[in-house]
Design a protein around this motif. Sequence first.
Motif, PDB file in Angstrom:
ATOM      1  N   THR A 117       0.830  -1.209   0.000  1.00 45.12           N
ATOM      2  CA  THR A 117       0.000   0.000   0.000  1.00 45.12           C
ATOM      3  C   THR A 117       0.861   1.254   0.000  1.00 45.12           C
ATOM      4  N   PRO A 210      -0.200   1.744   6.730  1.00 44.18           N
ATOM      5  CA  PRO A 210      -0.630   0.369   6.428  1.00 44.18           C
ATOM      6  C   PRO A 210       0.531  -0.611   6.323  1.00 44.18           C
ATOM      7  N   HIS A 212       0.023  -3.615   4.691  1.00 44.42           N
ATOM      8  CA  HIS A 212      -0.224  -4.497   3.545  1.00 44.42           C
ATOM      9  C   HIS A 212       0.992  -4.503   2.624  1.00 44.42           C
ATOM     10  N   GLU A 244      -5.864   5.377   6.574  1.00 43.09           N
ATOM     11  CA  GLU A 244      -6.592   4.109   6.599  1.00 43.09           C
ATOM     12  C   GLU A 244      -6.424   3.321   5.303  1.00 43.09           C
ATOM     13  N   ASP A 245      -6.447   1.993   5.463  1.00 41.21           N
ATOM     14  CA  ASP A 245      -6.373   1.074   4.338  1.00 41.21           C
ATOM     15  C   ASP A 245      -7.310  -0.087   4.646  1.00 41.21           C
ATOM     16  N   ASP A 248      -5.846  -3.382   5.882  1.00 39.81           N
ATOM     17  CA  ASP A 248      -5.072  -3.430   7.129  1.00 39.81           C
ATOM     18  C   ASP A 248      -5.975  -3.054   8.292  1.00 39.81           C
ATOM     19  N   THR A 251      -5.248   0.045  10.787  1.00 35.89           N
ATOM     20  CA  THR A 251      -5.329   1.454  10.384  1.00 35.89           C
ATOM     21  C   THR A 251      -6.728   2.034  10.524  1.00 35.89           C
ATOM     22  N   ALA A 345      -2.565  -7.364   8.197  1.00 41.60           N
ATOM     23  CA  ALA A 345      -2.821  -6.943   6.827  1.00 41.60           C
ATOM     24  C   ALA A 345      -3.202  -8.153   5.986  1.00 41.60           C
TER      25      ALA A 345
END
Length: 485
Positions: A117, A210, A212, A244-245, A248, A251, A345
Amino acid sequence: MPTGLEAAVDRYARHLGYSLSDARVVAFAETLAEYDERLEELDALVDLPEPPEREHWSPDAETDPNGAFLTRCDVGGGDGPLAEVTVAVKDNIAVAGIPTTVGSPAMEGFVPRTDATVVERLLDAGARIVGKANLDEFAHGRHVDSMPFRRAKNPRDPAYQPGSSSTGSGVAVADGLADLALGTDNGGSVRYPAAWCGVVGVKPTRGLVPHHGFVRGSKTCDTIGVLARTTGDVARGLQTIAGEDPRDDTTHGAVVGDYVAAVERGRTSPPDDLVVGLPEQFFGEAPALNEVARGALDRLADAGAELRPVSADGVEHARLAYGVLTRAEFGTYVRTGATDPGRVALPDPDLAATLRDRLTRDTSAFPDRVLLATLYAEHLTQAYGDRPYALAHHLRQRVTDGLDAALAEVDVLASTTLTASPPRHDEPIPEAGGNTMPANVGGHPAVSVPCGEHDGFPVGLQFLGGWFDEATVLRAAAHAETVLG
């Protein structure tokens, strides 16, 4: 005669310490056979993309004499807030189509299908990825043999170490081979090379950036951070990757500040509204380095900041909590193919298969510290029922509460970043993270900024702040950067 699956169930049970009757073994085997039939649907239902074709090549020792990179590439570049900005990415963070070795021969040939990410966000902002940065094997440093591909060297003196484990990230920005670098910080691994290479490095709040696409060292202590030569560039990098993701869990609820504006304020305004706490627990080691840091803080006070002695009760337990948490979490992460329960993640199926295949085929390819971590995680479960791991989380809370209580009185906590100067390559890295570990255990943001020298090597000044208050931490660092010139 038991079927193959019945024998397997019996073996699994014995491994877990269970005592099962023959009837239960048979019943469980029949149920598992039903479950296995459904597994064939997974490959058909999950459409994994093919990795993009991205050119990459080996680093050139002439242009990269200090071992900053493991792989070179030229990916991205375009319009956006980071147009023309070059970035080195630590080689435990995925860049699709480019090998991710995690610094280990055990992972040679692994190529991720998708970008992490943080890499996606940098590319969307117009940045150019110019290489995968060197690191200690599996991001576990403090060993003279922990960089099997290339040895990263301190730009001040190549006979000395640059700091673990984001070694190449620190070297890349110090040598001007990249404007920004992504590192990872599990106990100080961004701040070690920042301090010893004389650059700026920020370890964000747990859950701000994140995970990820990141092969991490610990579920609750590790995070991706940013290194650069100035606080302004660090702020630009963090501004790009934070937030934010949906891939994940950690987050969710992340609070992103205006880091670029905070640094600009630190550069252009006096620090007369900044209250800096000096925790007694952070000044008990390394008197020579403390003297350099205190001299820098005195200059900050001369410019208008208030220095205030404080106590962060409980942080003395950070090392013990950190040791249990990180060993257990990393061991579980590796032995479960980077898909451990309570995921951070979205897992990578290829990474899971690669780890499983190579761990069972040839453990000699893995360093002892990786195998030991998996054995330790299993030992905690089998011998103690994971009670020590649960207790370590309670100890973590004492560390967190101590930091928060101290921060209730001040804006930031300040100290020297590390408690030792860099050693030579033929010496083990000393245990110098007594001031960095509390931020990892507590989840707090911290930044290292150069503040002077000792014995010809840079000294880092650390500012630690409240959760999701990276803006204040970076503003304090910018004030220091400006006052110190």
